[in-house]
Write a protein that holds these residues in place. Structure first.
Motif, short mmCIF file in Angstrom:
data_model
loop_
_atom_site.label_atom_id
_atom_site.label_comp_id
_atom_site.label_asym_id
_atom_site.label_seq_id
_atom_site.Cartn_x
_atom_site.Cartn_y
_atom_site.Cartn_z
N MET A 120 0.87 -0.97 -0.03
CA MET A 120 0.11 0.24 0.05
C MET A 120 0.94 1.20 0.06
N LYS A 121 2.11 1.25 0.46
CA LYS A 121 2.95 2.26 0.71
C LYS A 121 3.19 3.00 -0.82
N ALA A 122 3.72 1.97 -1.70
CA ALA A 122 4.15 2.50 -3.09
C ALA A 122 2.79 3.13 -3.76
N PHE A 123 1.65 2.50 -3.35
CA PHE A 123 0.32 2.88 -4.07
C PHE A 123 0.03 4.41 -3.60
N ALA A 124 -0.08 4.41 -2.14
CA ALA A 124 -0.39 5.55 -1.53
C ALA A 124 0.69 6.76 -1.86
N ALA A 125 1.86 6.53 -2.21
CA ALA A 125 2.69 7.53 -2.67
C ALA A 125 2.49 7.82 -4.11
N LEU A 126 1.96 6.86 -4.83
CA LEU A 126 1.87 7.29 -6.30
C LEU A 126 0.30 8.04 -6.21
N LEU A 127 -0.62 7.79 -5.49
CA LEU A 127 -1.85 8.58 -5.26
C LEU A 127 -1.55 10.10 -4.95
N GLU A 128 -0.66 10.20 -3.85
CA GLU A 128 -0.07 11.59 -3.30
C GLU A 128 0.32 12.55 -4.38
N ARG A 129 1.17 11.79 -5.13
CA ARG A 129 1.81 12.58 -6.34
C ARG A 129 0.87 12.89 -7.35
N LEU A 130 0.10 12.02 -7.65
CA LEU A 130 -0.86 12.22 -8.88
C LEU A 130 -1.75 13.38 -8.54
N ALA A 131 -2.39 13.34 -7.24
CA ALA A 131 -3.35 14.01 -6.77
C ALA A 131 -2.58 15.69 -6.85
N THR A 138 -10.09 13.15 6.37
CA THR A 138 -10.12 13.57 7.99
C THR A 138 -9.75 12.31 8.56
N VAL A 139 -10.54 11.43 8.26
CA VAL A 139 -10.45 10.10 9.02
C VAL A 139 -9.13 9.42 9.00
N ALA A 140 -8.41 9.47 7.57
CA ALA A 140 -7.01 9.10 7.73
C ALA A 140 -5.93 9.86 8.52
N LEU A 141 -6.12 11.23 8.65
CA LEU A 141 -5.38 11.93 9.53
C LEU A 141 -5.60 11.91 11.04
N ILE A 142 -6.69 11.36 11.13
CA ILE A 142 -7.19 11.71 12.71
C ILE A 142 -7.13 10.32 13.46
N TRP A 143 -6.91 9.23 12.63
CA TRP A 143 -6.96 7.86 13.27
C TRP A 143 -5.96 7.82 14.15
N PRO A 144 -6.16 7.27 15.30
CA PRO A 144 -5.14 7.18 16.58
C PRO A 144 -3.99 6.10 16.23
N ALA A 145 -2.88 5.91 16.13
CA ALA A 145 -2.01 5.20 15.84
C ALA A 145 -2.16 3.99 17.00
N ALA A 146 -2.15 2.70 16.44
CA ALA A 146 -2.45 1.65 17.37
C ALA A 146 -1.24 0.84 17.25
N GLY A 147 -0.34 0.73 18.04
CA GLY A 147 0.68 -0.28 17.91
C GLY A 147 1.53 -0.01 16.60
N ALA A 148 2.55 -1.07 16.38
CA ALA A 148 3.45 -0.69 15.26
C ALA A 148 3.04 -0.41 13.82
N GLU A 149 3.73 0.29 13.11
CA GLU A 149 3.26 0.38 11.84
C GLU A 149 3.66 -0.71 10.89
N GLY A 150 2.59 -1.18 10.14
CA GLY A 150 3.11 -2.24 9.30
C GLY A 150 2.68 -2.03 7.69
N ASP A 151 2.65 -2.83 6.78
CA ASP A 151 2.29 -2.51 5.64
C ASP A 151 0.84 -3.44 5.19
N LEU A 152 0.35 -3.24 4.20
CA LEU A 152 -0.77 -4.16 3.62
C LEU A 152 -0.68 -4.27 2.31
N ARG A 153 -0.87 -5.44 1.91
CA ARG A 153 -0.60 -5.53 0.38
C ARG A 153 -1.75 -5.10 -0.42
N LEU A 154 -1.74 -4.19 -1.36
CA LEU A 154 -2.79 -3.73 -1.97
C LEU A 154 -3.89 -4.70 -2.48
N ALA A 155 -3.25 -5.99 -2.87
CA ALA A 155 -3.89 -7.22 -3.30
C ALA A 155 -4.61 -7.75 -2.17
#
Lengths: 333, 524
Positions: free
Chosen positions: B1-12, B83-100
């Motif tokens: 999801m990291k690479a996809f998120a970075a792509l969306l961020e740049r495209l936006a 808003t939800v993405a920014l405000i969501w409280p971090a819970a535990g270690a940051e991981g990654d999620l496969r887009l698929a």
């Protein structure tokens, strides 16, 4: 009735015991200045007490005669019926919190501050107190500034992806520009960095103060030179982006380094292609954690989004007061 | 999801087409299968998860954040997912999620389960990835990437041309492993889809001067209809209607698809036609913007095909044949079909370029936007070869307007005021009628920029309002009625034809001069 440590006057915060205003936005007889940003440090006061560096910065910006007289805050000073000392706030070079003690009580006016490490200035020093005065620029729970290294990595990745497009980054002249340069150097970017003329004097001053900024080159080149740039990073104040200065660059990637860049609508408004979330202010977590750490009997909120901090005070059973001070910009240029 | 998120961020935040292509290309090269396939589908709108509704999202956030703090934040940010993405409280270690993994789970789950799953993922992701996930789950990435642009980026990854990709596009299945393998040197995917799209032959613009040395006898001429170019393909019981870039628009035009009782591929113009009268383009646009067409829509704006060419017929590929032969075959096919909503675009009768110029100057219907010229011996070849086919568009419509606002451009025009809003007189007031970004030289751009800086009345962020002094001659292709614009009209392809430095603003045109050019309203 005991004398209040701090009072609110039309000029801004005032300490009756000290007989001095803090960061007043109109000329006053005696002012204590927390840091050199234009909205906090104005010219024309009778006497100014500030750190050596803040006084220097004010002299650079306003000329040597910016006040009737000046005094360097060195150690604890007795003034009127109170004692005052300045301790680092971690915001920009020379930035300080004002610690006032009188009648066995202590107030801290923090000015602007951040808890994120800033290689260009001394870190925030927590001073427990009875009354804490905080800023609230980014006081909404959506503001959580990412580590600045992550943002610098995004900038460098973009430079690598588009070496033929100069990267023009908007930064404020005092603090943000030098911090960005230091962060780039720490990330291993040792190539020359081009700076707009408006940043020159303050960058020079940082170097004089022993902050190594590496090789800086003026960005006042002609069109042909600007078009020949490759893998270039150019820093300029935000106002330069609306001026013809920017026209010399071919197809630039326009970025902006500010805490506001966390909100997409704000970034779009500025027409920014590469928003970098790098802030000299405290984010929500730092603001609330600082109040919790200092645990004052009462805290005051100077300017910004005070509604959310008031709500947080309600939820956590703390006494808080919004000052709704006018005259402070969202972020100084 | 990291690479996809970075792509969306740049495209936006990237306005430029080339930079967008570069971001997409980089992503498609580096991301692994099957993630990049799902990303592609999400970008082209071929992935519809959309199970998570705004109310559910807000509910999830308010279980974790004080509702008042949430409301203050939402008010400031203005976008729920953000808003939800920014405000969501971090819970535990940051991981990654496969887009698929995200896509596959979300498409398998019901609404409530999807919400719970989502909350669990949000706990482990960073803010940028949270936003990408939420945009994916709620549908609508809104990063300004069309399916066409995504395919152009794919063409930069490997050897196949964009036309070839368009040709196989509709036979591909998620997550497009075969497609990426092909781009990376593997075999071309089998055209598995029934009734696939064939790459379209396009024309190049021409004018009287360029036509002069050519022999009119070698060319056939037709009207250029102001609809949209389509390809109607019916094979083995499957019928599809494609745009010229291969978008499948069958669902929006069931009244065409149900009449495609043939075996072959036809090239033509999609129009709204009441009896013999063709309606203005605006009516067609009303139907184009919809995913499906209700009965009212179909009755009020009935679609029809006006055919230009025949590519295949009953199993035979006719594309290598000369235009004249194909035209005869097309007419024969239409006679057999006997379908009143399909007709052939008539061949114009002319012997000299001058005669054709006269026809072009006075077309029988308002929706004709010029003439097409096709070499009688030309085969049907994909792309835009120069020469065999020409479009000779009718002269642009012109109006003298006053520049009222200017906005700074992006990319190559950073720092220049290059986007102009212009207005016409309505009594004593100036009413904005459109915006133009092009039509001037670099030298003129610099002069315009100086004018803007010298005549600014007020500044609103990147926009400046100007003293009403500068007159520009605006050229445009046509005019539609519009309820969204205060003037009641919307121009098609407006651009600055000439800058009238000499002309006083008081002599600019009046709104009635423009509204007089509106096409008559056609009603059933």
């Amino acid at each position: 009735m005991t004398e209040p440590l701090l009072d609110l006057t039309p000029e801004g915060l005032f300490s009756p015991a000290l007989g001095a205003h803090i960061d007043p936005h109109r000329p006053v007889a005696r002012a204590i200045i927390t840091h050199g940003h234009a909205d906090h440090a104005r010219a024309g006061h009778g006497a100014v007490l500030a750190t050596r560096q803040t006084l220097d910065i004010m002299a650079i910006r306003y000329g040597a005669d910016f006040a009737g007289q000046t005094q360097v805050a060195d150690g604890e000073i007795t003034m009127g019926r109170a004692r005052v000392r300045l301790v680092p706030a971690g915001h920009v070079l020379g930035s300080a919190q004002v610690v006032i003690e009188a009648g066995g009580r202590r107030a801290v006016v923090s000015g602007d501050y951040t808890r994120t490490a800033n290689p260009a200035c001394a870190p925030f020093e927590p001073v427990p107190c009875d009354l804490f005065v905080t800023e609230a620029t980014f006081a909404l729970p959506v503001f959580r500034h990412p580590p600045p290294e992550v943002e610098i990595a995004r900038l460098l990745a973009s430079v690598a992806a588009f070496p033929e497009r100069p990267h023009l980054i908007g930064t404020y002249a005092l603090g943000k520009a030098q911090r960005l340069i230091m962060l780039l150097r720490q990330a291993g970017w040792h190539a020359p960095i081009h700076i707009h003329g408006a940043l020159q004097r303050l960058c020079d001053y940082h170097v004089e103060q022993g902050i190594p900024l590496g090789e800086l080159r003026p960005a006042t080149m002609d069109r042909a030179e600007a078009r020949a740039l490759s893998s270039a990073i150019v820093l300029a104040p935000p106002s330069a982006f609306a001026s013809p200065w920017v026209q010399r660059f071919a197809d630039p990637v326009v970025g902006f380094a500010s805490g506001w860049m966390q909100i997409r609508a704000r970034a779009r408004q500025r027409g920014v292609e590469l928003p970098l979330v790098i802030s000299d202010h405290s984010d929500w977590g730092q603001l609330t954690a600082t109040v919790e750490e200092l645990d004052p009997a009462e805290f005051w909120i100077t300017h910004g989004r005070e509604d959310a901090l008031m709500r947080w005070a309600d939820l956590t059973g703390r006494r808080a007061r919004p000052l709704r001070l006018l005259g402070y910009e969202e972020e100084a240029e | 999801m990291k690479a996809f998120a970075a792509l969306l961020e740049r495209l936006a935040f990237t306005p430029g087409r080339n930079a967008k292509l570069a971001h997409l290309e980089g992503y498609f090269r580096d991301a692994p299968d099957p993630d990049r396939g799902y990303a592609l589908a999400a970008l082209t709108g071929d992935l519809s998860l959309g199970r998570v509704k705004p109310a559910l999202l807000r509910g999830l956030a308010e279980e974790r954040v004080d509702p008042e703090l949430f409301a203050l934040s939402y008010d400031y940010v203005g976008d729920l997912a953000e808003t939800v993405a920014l405000i969501w409280p971090a819970a535990g270690a940051e991981g990654d999620l496969r887009l698929a993994d995200a896509v596959e789970s979300l498409s398998a789950l019901g609404r409530v389960e999807a919400g719970q799953k989502l909350a669990g993922w949000l706990d482990t992701l960073g803010p940028s990835e949270r936003l990408a996930l939420l945009k994916l789950a709620t549908g609508g990435l809104r990063v300004g990437v069309s399916a066409r642009l995504a395919r152009a980026a794919l063409a930069r990854v490997g050897a196949p041309e964009v036309e070839e990709i368009e040709e196989v596009w509709h036979g591909l299945e998620l997550p497009y492993r075969e497609l990426f393998a092909w781009l990376e040197g593997g075999p071309r995917p089998e055209a598995a889809a029934l009734a696939p799209f064939r790459p379209v032959m396009l024309s190049t613009p021409t004018d009287a001067e360029q036509l002069d040395p050519l022999d009119p006898a070698e060319y056939a001429a037709e009207w250029k209809w102001d609809g949209i170019r389509v390809q109607a393909v019916a094979e083995q019981g499957t019928a599809r209607l494609y745009t010229r870039t291969g978008e499948d628009i069958s669902a929006a035009f069931p009244d065409i698809v149900e009449r495609m009782a043939f075996e072959g591929a036809l090239d033509g113009e999609l129009l709204i036609r009441h009896g013999e009268v063709v309606a203005p383009f605006a009516d067609l646009q009303k139907r184009l913007n919809r995913k499906s067409a209700g009965k009212t829509m179909r009755t009020r704006h009935p679609a029809a095909l006006r055919l230009y060419d025949i590519l295949t017929w009953e199993g035979e590929d006719l594309r290598p044949l000369p235009f004249n032969t194909r035209r005869t075959r097309l007419e024969a096919a239409l006679t057999t079909l006997d379908e009143p909503r399909f007709d052939a675009s008539p061949i114009l009768d002319f012997t000299t370029w001058e005669e054709l110029a006269n026809l072009r100057a006075d077309p029988p219907e308002a929706v004709i936007e010029g003439v097409m010229l096709k070499r009688r011996d030309s085969a049907y070849t994909a792309g835009r070869p120069r020469g065999p086919w020409f479009k000779w568009k009718r002269d642009a419509l012109l109006v003298d307007a006053v520049v009222l606002y200017a906005q700074r451009g992006h990319g190559k025009r950073s720092g220049f005021y290059s986007d102009f809003t212009f207005a016409l007189w309505d009594g004593d007031a100036l009413v904005p009628v459109g915006k133009a970004y092009s039509g001037f030289t670099d030298e003129e751009l610099r002069r315009l920029d100086r004018f803007v800086r010298d005549h600014t009345v007020e500044r609103f962020g990147p926009v400046r309002s100007l003293q009403p002094r500068l007159v520009v001659e605006v050229a445009f292709e046509g005019l539609n009625r519009s309820r969204r614009h205060r003037s009641g009209v919307a121009m098609r392809f407006p651009r600055i034809n000439r800058i009238r430095w000499d002309k006083p603003a008081a002599e600019a045109d009046h709104l009635p001069a423009l509204t007089a050019l509106l096409p008559p309203e056609v009603t059933p």
